[in-house]
Write an enzyme that holds these catalytic residues in place. Sequence first.
Site, PDB file in Angstrom:
ATOM      1  N   SER A 111      75.097  38.637  -1.770  1.00 29.65           N
ATOM      2  CA  SER A 111      75.282  37.023  -1.696  1.00 29.65           C
ATOM      3  C   SER A 111      75.629  36.397  -0.119  1.00 29.65           C
ATOM      4  O   SER A 111      74.798  37.130   0.618  1.00 29.65           O
ATOM      5  CB  SER A 111      76.269  36.486  -2.708  1.00 29.65           C
ATOM      6  OG  SER A 111      76.152  34.943  -2.712  1.00 29.65           O
ATOM      7  N   ASP A 233      67.877  34.134 -10.881  1.00 27.72           N
ATOM      8  CA  ASP A 233      69.065  33.769 -10.299  1.00 27.72           C
ATOM      9  C   ASP A 233      69.124  32.440  -9.812  1.00 27.72           C
ATOM     10  O   ASP A 233      68.502  31.861  -8.902  1.00 27.72           O
ATOM     11  CB  ASP A 233      69.252  34.638  -8.970  1.00 27.72           C
ATOM     12  CG  ASP A 233      70.509  34.451  -8.124  1.00 27.72           C
ATOM     13  OD1 ASP A 233      71.292  33.445  -8.441  1.00 27.72           O
ATOM     14  OD2 ASP A 233      70.504  35.381  -7.436  1.00 27.72           O
ATOM     15  N   HIS A 261      73.194  36.284 -10.747  1.00 27.68           N
ATOM     16  CA  HIS A 261      73.511  36.425  -9.339  1.00 27.68           C
ATOM     17  C   HIS A 261      74.432  37.733  -9.305  1.00 27.68           C
ATOM     18  O   HIS A 261      74.834  37.879  -7.938  1.00 27.68           O
ATOM     19  CB  HIS A 261      74.272  35.251  -8.954  1.00 27.68           C
ATOM     20  CG  HIS A 261      74.294  35.018  -7.626  1.00 27.68           C
ATOM     21  ND1 HIS A 261      73.407  35.274  -6.733  1.00 27.68           N
ATOM     22  CD2 HIS A 261      75.464  34.976  -6.612  1.00 27.68           C
ATOM     23  CE1 HIS A 261      73.744  34.887  -5.584  1.00 27.68           C
ATOM     24  NE2 HIS A 261      75.220  34.774  -5.211  1.00 27.68           N
TER      25      HIS A 261
END
Length: 280
Positions: A111, A233, A261
């Site tokens: 991320s 996601d 995610h």
Amino acid sequence: MGNGSAGLDIFRRGHVARSALQRNHVQVLGEGRETLVLAHGFGTDQTYWREQVAAFSSRYRLVLFDHVGAGRSELSAYSPHRYRSLHGYAVDVLEVLAELEVQQCTFVGHSMSAMVGILAALDQPARFRRLVLLAGSARYLNDVGYVGGLEQADLDQLYALMAANYQAWASGFAPLAMENPERPELAAYFAGTLSAIRPDIALAVARVLYQIDLRAELPRLTLPALVLQTQHDIAVPRQAGEYLAQHLPQARFEIINARGHFPHVAAPDAVNRAILGFMS
């Protein structure tokens, strides 16, 4: 945002007296010759890599850490000035690698840390051999000809909810991001680490992260990269992942059999196979 070393120089201030290893609660595990750096994303900490630690520690040297403001990092090291962009976190990564004398590592960034890793590698490419970019995005906002997944009105509402009642927002956001309703313990895990962050820091990091636009930096990264994404996601649409891979000169794009995610938590075997395949 600046380019290369000049771009990060203004962030190399304020932590001179502190050891980066202490500040970022760095742990080094395993005994392999090759170093694997595991960098966590927003709202999480280094414990999210426990399945990767179990899978890789017998063959690689693993470096884990907590970004300042998360996990067991030194909260006193948090500075709104230093962390006003992702460049501040990239400098932290480089300081950790310098103290450990790491060269030619494989950097796995989830991320937020996918972009942090790119910035760090652009500044000091010799410290990196390859990058694994898990659920990363160069820009979260939609733009002309670009799908990031969010509009500014969406982000304004998100910031308002975080500011009004952070704990309630964290509890509601966690299951949406984890996206594995049949395993509520995973959403509870994320809600716990998200809630543990000081609300003002969480809001500041969210504003930094969701307003990024690092698209112009992507063509400058000439290292091999693997862009990993799940089948769905909520934070990063497939188009954003494809854009990331298409604009990195030596990247490949892979969809793994997982949702949400956090595939390294929800579907660790699939993530581990992809990482090992890329490294071999």
